[in-house]
Design a protein around this motif. Structure first.
Motif, short mmCIF file in Angstrom:
data_model
loop_
_atom_site.label_atom_id
_atom_site.label_comp_id
_atom_site.label_asym_id
_atom_site.label_seq_id
_atom_site.Cartn_x
_atom_site.Cartn_y
_atom_site.Cartn_z
N VAL A 1 17.27 13.80 -8.71
CA VAL A 1 17.87 12.70 -7.95
C VAL A 1 19.38 12.68 -8.16
N LEU A 2 19.84 12.86 -9.39
CA LEU A 2 21.27 12.85 -9.69
C LEU A 2 21.99 13.98 -8.95
N ILE A 3 21.48 15.20 -9.09
CA ILE A 3 22.11 16.35 -8.41
C ILE A 3 21.99 16.21 -6.90
N PHE B 1 24.34 15.17 -1.76
CA PHE B 1 24.20 14.35 -0.55
C PHE B 1 25.58 13.84 -0.12
N PHE B 2 26.34 13.31 -1.10
CA PHE B 2 27.65 12.77 -0.76
C PHE B 2 28.72 13.85 -0.61
N ALA B 3 28.58 14.98 -1.32
CA ALA B 3 29.60 16.03 -1.26
C ALA B 3 29.42 16.95 -0.06
N ILE B 4 28.16 17.30 0.25
CA ILE B 4 27.92 18.29 1.31
C ILE B 4 27.19 17.69 2.50
N GLY B 5 26.07 16.99 2.24
CA GLY B 5 25.33 16.40 3.34
C GLY B 5 23.88 16.11 2.95
N THR B 6 23.18 15.49 3.86
CA THR B 6 21.80 15.07 3.64
C THR B 6 20.87 16.23 3.31
N ALA B 7 20.96 17.30 4.06
CA ALA B 7 20.06 18.44 3.86
C ALA B 7 20.22 19.05 2.47
N ALA B 8 21.46 19.18 2.02
CA ALA B 8 21.71 19.77 0.69
C ALA B 8 21.16 18.87 -0.41
N GLY B 9 21.33 17.57 -0.28
CA GLY B 9 20.82 16.63 -1.27
C GLY B 9 19.30 16.65 -1.35
N ILE B 10 18.65 16.64 -0.20
CA ILE B 10 17.18 16.66 -0.17
C ILE B 10 16.65 18.00 -0.68
N ALA B 11 17.31 19.09 -0.29
CA ALA B 11 16.88 20.42 -0.75
C ALA B 11 16.99 20.53 -2.27
#
Length: 163
Positions: A32-34, A39-49
């Motif tokens: 969740v932390l990473i 999510f905030f640095a790159i985007g939604t897809a990167a955060g979920i992945a």
């Protein structure tokens, strides 16, 4: 584990899946932390992945460690096997077991898991512990049963009359 002739298995098991819940919580928390950072640095897809990958690694690692650890109590020996690629086998004769201590903290009592710590006649640095087992009292009872069975066994050569 190869059994000796006449040896009987009294308990066989792995650490309980419930013992991995703290490991799961840490892994999912890290995910969740990473994931939030990405999510905030790159985007939604990167955060979920990132969250999905870390959660999957956590679950797979926990399953592998659980299956790679095996505890066995026979009427002659205590046996711990750990590892898949590299392996560690720890074994002691049941006659060397002097005491069995069952330990459960509050968290473990809630999850119905615990640890069985065996005091043996070996060096104090030699830890012989069944970690994260379900029903730790069953392990204590199996050792007690094995000790009682050993008391009733007649050693080879005794009880016979020589000619």
């Amino acid at each position: 584990m190869e059994l000796h002739e006449g040896e009987t298995v009294l308990f066989e098991g792995h650490p309980s899946w419930r013992s991995a819940l703290l490991f799961f919580a840490k892994g999912i928390g890290l995910g969740v932390l990473i994931g939030a950072i990405l999510f905030f640095a790159i985007g939604t897809a990167a955060g979920i992945a990132a969250l999905a990958v870390i959660a999957a690694i956590t679950i797979i690692a926990s399953l592998v460690v659980r299956q790679a650890t095996k505890y066995v109590i026979t009427d002659e020996r205590l046996h711990i096997r750990r590892g898949i690629v590299s392996r560690s086998i720890h074994e002691t004769r049941l006659s060397r077991v002097q005491d069995v201590a069952i330990e459960q903290g509050v968290f473990e009592r809630i999850l119905r898991i615990g640890r069985a710590d065996f005091d043996t006649a070996a060096d104090k640095d030699d830890q012989f512990v069944f970690e994260g087992i379900a029903n730790p009292d069953e392990v204590r009872a199996a050792v007690d049963k094995a000790h009682r069975l050993a008391e009733h066994k007649t050693p080879p050569g005794e009880g016979t009359v020589g000619l």
